[in-house]
Design a protein around this motif. Structure first.
Motif, mmCIF file in Angstrom:
data_model
loop_
_atom_site.group_PDB
_atom_site.id
_atom_site.type_symbol
_atom_site.label_atom_id
_atom_site.label_comp_id
_atom_site.label_asym_id
_atom_site.label_seq_id
_atom_site.Cartn_x
_atom_site.Cartn_y
_atom_site.Cartn_z
ATOM 1 N N ALA A 173 0.880 -1.185 0.000
ATOM 2 C CA ALA A 173 0.000 0.000 0.000
ATOM 3 C C ALA A 173 0.909 1.224 0.000
ATOM 4 O O ALA A 173 2.067 1.144 0.376
ATOM 5 C CB ALA A 173 -0.884 -0.010 1.242
ATOM 6 N N PRO A 174 0.387 2.355 -0.452
ATOM 7 C CA PRO A 174 1.252 3.536 -0.566
ATOM 8 C C PRO A 174 1.772 3.997 0.795
ATOM 9 O O PRO A 174 1.080 3.835 1.812
ATOM 10 C CB PRO A 174 0.354 4.588 -1.204
ATOM 11 C CG PRO A 174 -1.035 4.100 -1.081
ATOM 12 C CD PRO A 174 -0.971 2.618 -0.949
ATOM 13 N N THR A 175 2.966 4.539 0.815
ATOM 14 C CA THR A 175 3.563 5.060 2.056
ATOM 15 C C THR A 175 4.130 6.459 1.806
ATOM 16 O O THR A 175 4.434 6.820 0.662
ATOM 17 C CB THR A 175 4.739 4.159 2.517
ATOM 18 O OG1 THR A 175 5.750 4.207 1.497
ATOM 19 C CG2 THR A 175 4.292 2.725 2.748
ATOM 20 N N GLY A 176 4.327 7.199 2.871
ATOM 21 C CA GLY A 176 4.847 8.570 2.766
ATOM 22 C C GLY A 176 6.243 8.615 2.172
ATOM 23 O O GLY A 176 6.573 9.511 1.394
ATOM 24 N N ARG A 177 7.055 7.590 2.507
ATOM 25 C CA ARG A 177 8.445 7.597 1.996
ATOM 26 C C ARG A 177 8.498 7.558 0.473
ATOM 27 O O ARG A 177 9.386 8.127 -0.156
ATOM 28 C CB ARG A 177 9.202 6.392 2.547
ATOM 29 C CG ARG A 177 9.980 6.712 3.797
ATOM 30 C CD ARG A 177 11.084 5.706 4.029
ATOM 31 N NE ARG A 177 11.430 5.686 5.444
ATOM 32 C CZ ARG A 177 10.927 4.834 6.326
ATOM 33 N NH1 ARG A 177 10.081 3.892 5.917
ATOM 34 N NH2 ARG A 177 11.277 4.882 7.600
ATOM 35 N N GLU A 178 7.509 6.863 -0.128
ATOM 36 C CA GLU A 178 7.523 6.789 -1.606
ATOM 37 C C GLU A 178 7.310 8.171 -2.215
ATOM 38 O O GLU A 178 7.899 8.510 -3.237
ATOM 39 C CB GLU A 178 6.425 5.842 -2.071
ATOM 40 C CG GLU A 178 6.672 4.381 -1.719
ATOM 41 C CD GLU A 178 5.423 3.546 -1.875
ATOM 42 O OE1 GLU A 178 4.760 3.293 -0.855
ATOM 43 O OE2 GLU A 178 5.110 3.151 -3.005
ATOM 44 N N MET B 20 12.938 1.763 0.390
ATOM 45 C CA MET B 20 12.802 3.221 0.285
ATOM 46 C C MET B 20 13.598 3.924 1.385
ATOM 47 O O MET B 20 14.197 4.976 1.156
ATOM 48 C CB MET B 20 11.330 3.644 0.378
ATOM 49 C CG MET B 20 10.467 3.200 -0.804
ATOM 50 S SD MET B 20 10.994 3.866 -2.411
ATOM 51 C CE MET B 20 11.842 2.451 -3.097
ATOM 52 N N ALA B 21 13.627 3.328 2.574
ATOM 53 C CA ALA B 21 14.394 3.945 3.675
ATOM 54 C C ALA B 21 15.872 4.011 3.316
ATOM 55 O O ALA B 21 16.534 5.039 3.496
ATOM 56 C CB ALA B 21 14.188 3.140 4.958
ATOM 57 N N ALA B 22 16.387 2.901 2.739
ATOM 58 C CA ALA B 22 17.803 2.876 2.338
ATOM 59 C C ALA B 22 18.057 3.862 1.196
ATOM 60 O O ALA B 22 18.990 4.671 1.239
ATOM 61 C CB ALA B 22 18.200 1.460 1.920
ATOM 62 N N GLY B 23 17.206 3.819 0.196
ATOM 63 C CA GLY B 23 17.396 4.680 -0.976
ATOM 64 C C GLY B 23 17.260 6.148 -0.644
ATOM 65 O O GLY B 23 18.070 6.976 -1.087
ATOM 66 N N LEU B 24 16.274 6.466 0.165
ATOM 67 C CA LEU B 24 16.042 7.870 0.529
ATOM 68 C C LEU B 24 17.235 8.419 1.309
ATOM 69 O O LEU B 24 17.705 9.529 1.063
ATOM 70 C CB LEU B 24 14.757 7.961 1.357
ATOM 71 C CG LEU B 24 14.148 9.341 1.583
ATOM 72 C CD1 LEU B 24 13.930 10.082 0.275
ATOM 73 C CD2 LEU B 24 12.847 9.227 2.366
ATOM 74 N N THR B 25 17.772 7.595 2.221
ATOM 75 C CA THR B 25 18.935 8.032 3.007
ATOM 76 C C THR B 25 20.128 8.300 2.093
ATOM 77 O O THR B 25 20.809 9.315 2.220
ATOM 78 C CB THR B 25 19.293 6.948 4.047
ATOM 79 O OG1 THR B 25 18.140 6.677 4.850
ATOM 80 C CG2 THR B 25 20.446 7.395 4.939
ATOM 81 N N MET B 26 20.334 7.397 1.133
ATOM 82 C CA MET B 26 21.443 7.560 0.187
ATOM 83 C C MET B 26 21.263 8.841 -0.647
ATOM 84 O O MET B 26 22.172 9.673 -0.760
ATOM 85 C CB MET B 26 21.526 6.350 -0.730
ATOM 86 C CG MET B 26 22.517 6.441 -1.858
ATOM 87 S SD MET B 26 24.221 6.489 -1.323
ATOM 88 C CE MET B 26 24.556 4.716 -1.239
#
Ligand code: KE4
Length: 430
Positions: A89-94, A307-313
């Protein structure tokens, strides 16, 4: 070098996994010997199951631009895990990562997250076909866009490494819509356009190809492609799975100032987790379901841990542009160091380098396309690979791959790499 545990694991793996590996180039088929099984990695080092450590220059084929096991990535993943691993389901991080990608990559006005570079390129071609109503597309000989059927024609990377640039299993019906041209040859593109008037949906390329070893675009080449595609209504797709977020925040398109209609992304975007993405002009991306009729989907697309890993990078790269000047310094230091050692040894091998990517070709020809890359002595490359491995430096196990450097490489480690290079060249050429 003791590798009994890797050998045991490889023999056992082959009972359950085709060729004992989950991606062909890892099998060391092109360089002889057997693959090293990795237990852990940190910074600039891989550590194998037998206790050997290697300074590594692949960095998981690109993603580990800041070195392995970076604390900020690890912490982000562990924190995300507290809330569960997948929701479908959609999440804020996306939303956050999509907005960040749009702000970083010049051509991207809307973006769809997927799980690999292959998914990104397959989807981009489908969208370009849906948007234009045309069937054919142009790819460059020796470029690799993942293992989608329509790309496995004159494909680079593992496909040429394994000797199957045209893979069995790809039907005539599929192959007929894939048109081929040499890289760095605008006349060849003009000829294909003239012979397929109004039938070409897209032209996809690695703007700076790494999958035949590293090649650089001739001056004006990328702009030339841009002009032809604009004139003919062909969707220009930059496959920046390798170069995206590596050559600059905005990838090769920022570095060379040529803006495609669509871009495919992978590797760094996931910070080491399985992530790909494709994006581009709003008017094109609005064709993607559910906004439009072109279907594409994925159970784990936008996965919260990834997404957590990618967003941090991406957040780090976006706010630390000095990373790119440091990476270029490292690339120049290594490439020029190798060149001066080769000159001292009276060797005339070609080195191509840009930013934190480089390839040493075992040929004296300039390497500007697939044909010139294939003049390389792959047997000699295999001996070089093994000589470097036994001196604690882990290279890509194929002449037809580029190397990827990370900010974890210190001057001291660069010195060790260059010493290993000099000793390896003396060993293989005596
Ligand atoms: P993946 O499906 O492997 O995530 O991405 C496919 C892909 C697409 N486009 C470009 C320009 C790529 O370089 C790749 C994958 N790169 C290879 C390395 N040459 C991945 C390594 C492997 O196949 O094991």
């Amino acid at each position: 070098m003791q590798i009994s545990e890797s050998k045991r694991l490889f023999a056992h793996a082959k009972n359950f996994i085709p060729g004992g590996v989950n991606s062909p180039v890892r099998a060391f088929r092109a360089v002889g010997g057997e693959p090293i099984f990795i237990k852990k990695a940190d910074g600039a080092f891989l550590h194998d199951e037998d206790g050997n450590s290697f300074i590594e220059l692949i960095n998981s084929w690109g993603p580990m631009i800041l070195g392995h096991n970076h604390p900020m990535i690890r912490e982000a993943v562990l924190e995300a895990m507290e809330n569960g691993t997948s929701f479908g389901a959609p999440t804020g991080r996306e939303v956050e990562i999509a907005e960040l990608i749009v702000s970083m990559v010049p051509s991207v006005e809307k973006v769809r997250m997927v799980n690999s570079g292959t998914e990104a390129t397959m989807s981009a071609i489908r969208v370009a076909r849906g948007y234009t109503g045309r069937d054919k597309f142009i790819k460059m000989e020796g470029h690799y866009h993942g293992h989608g059927d329509s790309f496995l024609i004159a494909a680079g990377s593992g496909a040429i490494t394994m000797g199957h640039p045209d893979s069995p299993g790809v039907t005539e019906g599929t192959a007929k819509d894939t048109l081929l041209a040499p890289y760095n040859d605008l006349d060849a593109i003009e000829n294909l356009v003239a012979a397929n008037d109004g039938k070409i949906a897209a032209l996809i390329l690695e703007p700076v190809p790494g999958n035949m070893g590293l090649c650089l675009p001739n001056p004006g080449y990328l702009q030339g492609l841009r002009d032809i595609c604009t004139r003919e209504g062909i969707v220009l797709i930059f496959d920046e799975v390798m170069t995206g977020f590596r050559l600059a925040r905005g990838g090769a398109q920022e570095l060379f100032g040529v803006i495609p209609d669509m871009t495919t992304l992978g590797k760094i975007i996931g910070g080491g987790m399985p992530v790909g993405a494709y994006g581009g002009k709003k008017e094109i991306m609005e064709f993607v379901s559910p906004a439009g009729p072109v279907y594409q989907a994925g159970t784990l697309s936008g996965n919260p841990i990834a997404m957590a890993a990618g967003l941090t990078m991406l957040k780090y790269l976006n706010t630390h542009p000095d990373v790119y000047s440091r990476l270029s310094e490292i690339g120049i230091q290594i490439a020029s160091g190798i060149a001066s050692i080769n000159e001292k040894l009276g060797l005339d091998f070609t080195i191509n380098q840009i930013g934190s990517m480089y390839s040493l070709f075992f040929t004296s020809e300039d390497v500007v396309d697939f044909e010139s890359a294939k003049t390389s002595d792959t047997n000699l490359f295999g001996k070089y690979f093994q000589a470097m491995l036994h001196r604690g430096v882990y290279l890509a196990p194929s002449q037809y791959e580029t190397l990827f450097l990370s900010t974890a490489l210190t001057d001291e480690l660069i010195g060790k790499i260059l010493l290993a290079h000099e000793e390896s060249m003396k060993e293989i050429l005596n």
